[in-house]
Design an enzyme around this catalytic site. Structure first.
Site, PDB file in Angstrom:
ATOM      1  N   GLU A  13      36.277  62.578  38.618  1.00 43.56           N
ATOM      2  CA  GLU A  13      35.256  62.772  37.587  1.00 43.56           C
ATOM      3  C   GLU A  13      33.870  62.877  38.223  1.00 43.56           C
ATOM      4  O   GLU A  13      32.976  63.562  37.710  1.00 43.56           O
ATOM      5  CB  GLU A  13      35.268  61.590  36.607  1.00 43.56           C
ATOM      6  CG  GLU A  13      36.545  61.465  35.785  1.00 43.56           C
ATOM      7  CD  GLU A  13      36.724  60.078  35.166  1.00 43.56           C
ATOM      8  OE1 GLU A  13      37.461  59.984  34.168  1.00 43.56           O
ATOM      9  OE2 GLU A  13      36.173  59.074  35.688  1.00 43.56           O
ATOM     10  N   ASP A 199      43.175  63.767  25.948  1.00 47.08           N
ATOM     11  CA  ASP A 199      44.424  63.620  25.181  1.00 47.08           C
ATOM     12  C   ASP A 199      44.120  63.197  23.754  1.00 47.08           C
ATOM     13  O   ASP A 199      43.124  62.535  23.493  1.00 47.08           O
ATOM     14  CB  ASP A 199      45.340  62.588  25.842  1.00 47.08           C
ATOM     15  CG  ASP A 199      44.624  61.272  26.081  1.00 47.08           C
ATOM     16  OD1 ASP A 199      43.967  61.130  27.125  1.00 47.08           O
ATOM     17  OD2 ASP A 199      44.695  60.396  25.191  1.00 47.08           O
TER      18      ASP A 199
HETATM   19  N1  ADE Z   1      41.314  58.024  29.324  1.00 42.36           N
HETATM   20  C1  ADE Z   1      41.778  59.236  29.012  1.00 42.36           C
HETATM   21  N2  ADE Z   1      42.608  59.171  27.953  1.00 42.36           N
HETATM   22  C2  ADE Z   1      42.670  57.873  27.575  1.00 42.36           C
HETATM   23  C3  ADE Z   1      43.354  57.160  26.570  1.00 42.36           C
HETATM   24  N3  ADE Z   1      44.166  57.765  25.710  1.00 42.36           N
HETATM   25  N4  ADE Z   1      43.175  55.822  26.510  1.00 42.36           N
HETATM   26  C4  ADE Z   1      42.358  55.203  27.370  1.00 42.36           C
HETATM   27  N5  ADE Z   1      41.701  55.809  28.346  1.00 42.36           N
HETATM   28  C5  ADE Z   1      41.838  57.142  28.459  1.00 42.36           C
END
Ligand code: ADE
Length: 238
Positions: A13, A199
């Site tokens: 990142e 996500d």
């Molecule tokens: N980082 C990226 N996706 C995530 C998620 N679903 N929960 C926690 N941290 C994350």
């Protein structure tokens, strides 16, 4: 806003930010501790960036709240920034209008969703409700949404976590913002979280697969917003 410090969990990142701002690694800045620090003078500001560092045994980035507290504390005590930007990836919710690659700026406060302490007083402390700057002055100038960041120690989500998010209004789920917000609040330093969605937690797909598939896209969008915050001096309007 002279000194801005990015706190970023993962090297992947941070790399585009390090390149864009011409940040130099400060060798041995925190002795033998894992977090790594970078600095540069850029566009009339001092820019710092601290990553959580890498676990020796696995070669993986440290993630989660413990690592983020250490990074944030070392960053603040070493550099005394005027603003902390916690930049990273996060999960979003279809039910709240999120799409893969969306970038969110933190809004209202930062909370936790997996600290359950049902005793009056400690219940609220567990949930956090930590301050962050109001992004509304800049949100229309930047390609981002805004939402309440909520942190926990797991990539997946449980029914209890969801229940707590209902209570707090949590919308953007990550593993560090709450920890960075806690340190920022102790030092009374303004905090902005910038989170790109890898996500969709409530879309019925595997979170690890979505995370891996979308990490590069989300990171590009994340870094783009971070570049603009500095290049277009948007941080000065916070
Ligand atoms: N980082 C990226 N996706 C995530 C998620 N679903 N929960 C926690 N941290 C994350």
């Amino acid at each position: 806003m002279k000194k801005v410090c990015f706190i970023v969990a993962m090297q992947g990142e941070a790399k585009p930010l390090i390149r864009h701002f011409g940040l130099h690694h400060i060798e041995g800045c925190f002795g033998s501790l894992p977090p790594q620090a970078y600095r540069a003078s850029y566009a009339g500001k001092e820019i710092f960036l601290v990553t959580n560092g890498i676990e020796q045994e696995t070669g993986l980035d440290y993630i989660g709240c413990e690592a983020a507290v250490l990074s944030a504390h070392l960053a603040v005590s070493s550099f005394s920034p005027d603003l902390i930007i916690n930049a990273g990836t996060a999960g979003g919710f279809v039910s709240k209008g999120a799409e893969i690659g969306d970038v969110y700026l933190s809004n209202k406060y930062v909370v936790f969703h997996d600290r359950r302490v049902p005793i009056p007083g400690w219940d609220k402390m567990g949930q956090g409700y930590l301050p962050c700057v109001d992004p509304l002055n800049i949100i229309s100038e930047i390609n981002a949404k805004s939402g309440v960041c909520t942190s926990g120690s797991s990539l997946d989500i449980t029914g209890d976590d969801l229940e707590q998010m209902k209570q707090t209004g949590g919308e953007v789920k990550d593993m560090e913002a709450g920890a960075v917000a806690w340190v920022a609040s102790l030092y009374n330093i303004p905090l902005l979280c910038v989170k790109a969605i890898t996500d969709l937690v409530d879309a019925g797909h595997s979170t690890p697969e979505q995370f891996n598939d979308n990490f590069l896209l989300a990171t590009q969008r994340l870094d783009d917003v971070c570049f603009r915050l500095i290049d277009e001096k948007l941080v000065d309007k916070l």
